[in-house]
Design a protein around this motif. Structure first.
Motif, PDB file in Angstrom:
ATOM      1  N   VAL A  34       1.291  -1.479  -0.174  1.00 19.70           N
ATOM      2  CA  VAL A  34       0.288  -0.154   0.178  1.00 19.70           C
ATOM      3  C   VAL A  34       0.850   1.251  -0.012  1.00 19.70           C
ATOM      4  N   LEU A  35       0.091   2.054  -1.191  1.00 25.54           N
ATOM      5  CA  LEU A  35       1.421   3.367  -0.859  1.00 25.54           C
ATOM      6  C   LEU A  35       1.240   4.324  -0.739  1.00 25.54           C
ATOM      7  N   LYS A  36       1.366   5.552   0.761  1.00 25.81           N
ATOM      8  CA  LYS A  36       0.689   6.357   1.063  1.00 25.81           C
ATOM      9  C   LYS A  36       1.944   7.445   1.425  1.00 25.81           C
ATOM     10  N   ASP A  37       1.704   9.109   0.411  1.00 22.96           N
ATOM     11  CA  ASP A  37       2.043  10.040   0.873  1.00 22.96           C
ATOM     12  C   ASP A  37       2.837  10.248   2.068  1.00 22.96           C
ATOM     13  N   ALA A  38       4.314  10.068   1.726  1.00 22.25           N
ATOM     14  CA  ALA A  38       5.085  10.567   3.553  1.00 22.25           C
ATOM     15  C   ALA A  38       4.542  11.733   3.814  1.00 22.25           C
ATOM     16  N   PHE A  39       4.114  12.998   3.085  1.00 20.55           N
ATOM     17  CA  PHE A  39       4.171  14.428   3.014  1.00 20.55           C
ATOM     18  C   PHE A  39       2.551  14.595   3.854  1.00 20.55           C
ATOM     19  N   LEU A  40       1.781  13.462   4.011  1.00 21.81           N
ATOM     20  CA  LEU A  40       0.582  13.723   4.553  1.00 21.81           C
ATOM     21  C   LEU A  40       0.217  13.275   6.099  1.00 21.81           C
ATOM     22  N   TYR A  41       1.634  12.175   6.351  1.00 19.85           N
ATOM     23  CA  TYR A  41       2.357  12.781   7.739  1.00 19.85           C
ATOM     24  C   TYR A  41       2.889  13.226   8.027  1.00 19.85           C
ATOM     25  N   GLU A  42       2.788  13.725   9.814  1.00 17.37           N
ATOM     26  CA  GLU A  42       4.281  14.726  10.448  1.00 17.37           C
ATOM     27  C   GLU A  42       4.841  13.721  11.717  1.00 17.37           C
ATOM     28  N   LEU A  71       9.276   6.064  10.370  1.00 18.60           N
ATOM     29  CA  LEU A  71       9.414   4.975  10.972  1.00 18.60           C
ATOM     30  C   LEU A  71      10.162   4.734  12.284  1.00 18.60           C
ATOM     31  N   GLN A  72      10.953   5.613  12.324  1.00 21.36           N
ATOM     32  CA  GLN A  72      11.545   5.546  13.853  1.00 21.36           C
ATOM     33  C   GLN A  72      10.815   4.863  14.754  1.00 21.36           C
ATOM     34  N   GLY A  73      11.537   4.273  16.080  1.00 18.22           N
ATOM     35  CA  GLY A  73      10.694   3.508  16.696  1.00 18.22           C
ATOM     36  C   GLY A  73       9.310   2.687  15.960  1.00 18.22           C
ATOM     37  N   SER A  74       9.182   2.274  15.272  1.00 16.03           N
ATOM     38  CA  SER A  74       8.583   1.764  14.475  1.00 16.03           C
ATOM     39  C   SER A  74       7.573   0.240  15.067  1.00 16.03           C
TER      40      SER A  74
END
Length: 309
Positions: A34-42, A71-74
């Motif tokens: 699933v692709l998600k735009d990184a710019f939509l998350y802070e 994804l830090q601490g994922s």
């Protein structure tokens, strides 16, 4: 596996094209990607909620800072694909350097498009060397057979201008401020045209009708646009930066310039020397077939994803 792929997904950009290609490779192996735009998350917390709610098993991110920091601490394993500006530019910022180092330490693996990019990253974060793999971009061009080149030229208003030499800049307006500056300069530059983005198949068809493709980037990881032009038998003139020099051998598979004056000289030499043009195009096509196999790229990502299980 159910995989999350974070990337900048602005339509008709290099990152979006790369993300879609990797997604297709993983789908072919039976995974759900699933692709998600990184710019939509802070923040990483938002991605933690997303991976928990949507029950993702693992994740990938394109760009060590823009996607990787999320994804830090994922709670799930993840891999990183270097974008180019992360290793070339973002490392100069102390805070971004610290974040990227932490992300790389957590990642199961990282992918660099070139050996040079791997060495740059390994010099910054020596402990990560063994987890960085080199995989060039895989290229597959599919020019549209229905693209109307002459209507496209008419739309661009080229037919009313001097038909000898024109420069068309095709692509989305990603940075509003920069776009405004470019528009102002183009107004004062006869024969230069700003054109809207095109779907990839139509862009490939447009490239096939051009004399040459120009890359003037000041930073590149690996330009798919250059490789696509090579595959389409169109000569390339590119700025002499590490990312471009990694795939272009000057006067053999393309032409490298360092300043505007050199660009003009090389452009004229290419235009006036059809034998050199044919030799460059032939060698460039052979280079892409040998070093940028779409099938090889597919196998690499399918194998690397197994490390996320």
């Amino acid at each position: 596996m159910r995989l999350l792929l974070l990337a900048s997904l602005r339509a008709q950009t290099g990152n979006a094209t790369t993300a879609a290609r990797i997604q297709s490779h993983l789908h072919a192996a039976g995974h759900i990607c699933v692709l998600k735009d990184a710019f939509l998350y802070e923040s990483p917390a938002e991605i933690t909620d997303l991976t928990s709610t949507d029950k993702f098993d693992a994740a990938l991110a394109i760009h060590l800072y823009k996607g990787g920091r999320l994804l830090q601490g994922s709670r799930i394993p993840f891999g990183i694909i270097f974008g180019g500006t992360d290793v070339n530019e973002d490392v100069k910022c102390e805070e971004k350097h610290r974040v990227m180092g932490a992300v790389l330490e957590e990642a199961r693996f990282a992918v660099a498009f070139t050996v040079k990019m791997k060495e740059l990253a390994a010099a910054e974060w020596p402990g990560a060397r063994k987890k960085i793999y080199v995989q060039t971009q895989g290229i597959k061009t599919m020019p549209s057979e229905t693209f109307d080149w002459y209507r496209f030229l008419e739309h661009a208003d080229w037919h009313r201008k001097d038909p000898s030499v024109h420069l068309g800049i095709i692509g989305p307006a990603v940075d509003p401020l920069f776009t405004t500056e470019v528009k102002e300069k183009v107004k004062r530059a006869p024969g230069v045209h700003l054109l809207p983005e095109l779907p990839q198949e139509e862009l490939h068809a447009a490239v096939k009708r051009c004399f040459a493709v120009v890359n003037s980037s000041i930073s590149e990881g690996m330009s798919a646009a250059i490789l696509e032009a090579m595959d389409l038998n169109i000569p390339v003139l590119a700025r002499n930066i590490p990312g471009n020099a990694a795939i272009i051998k000057h006067k053999e598979t393309g032409l490298l310039f360092s300043n505007p004056q050199e660009f003009v000289v090389l452009s004229k030499s290419l235009k006036n020397d059809p034998i050199m043009e044919k030799e460059i195009v032939t060698r460039a096509k052979d280079y892409v077939k040998k070093h940028h196999s779409w099938e090889s790229e597919r196998k690499t990502y399918q194998n690397l994803v197994q490390r996320l299980q």
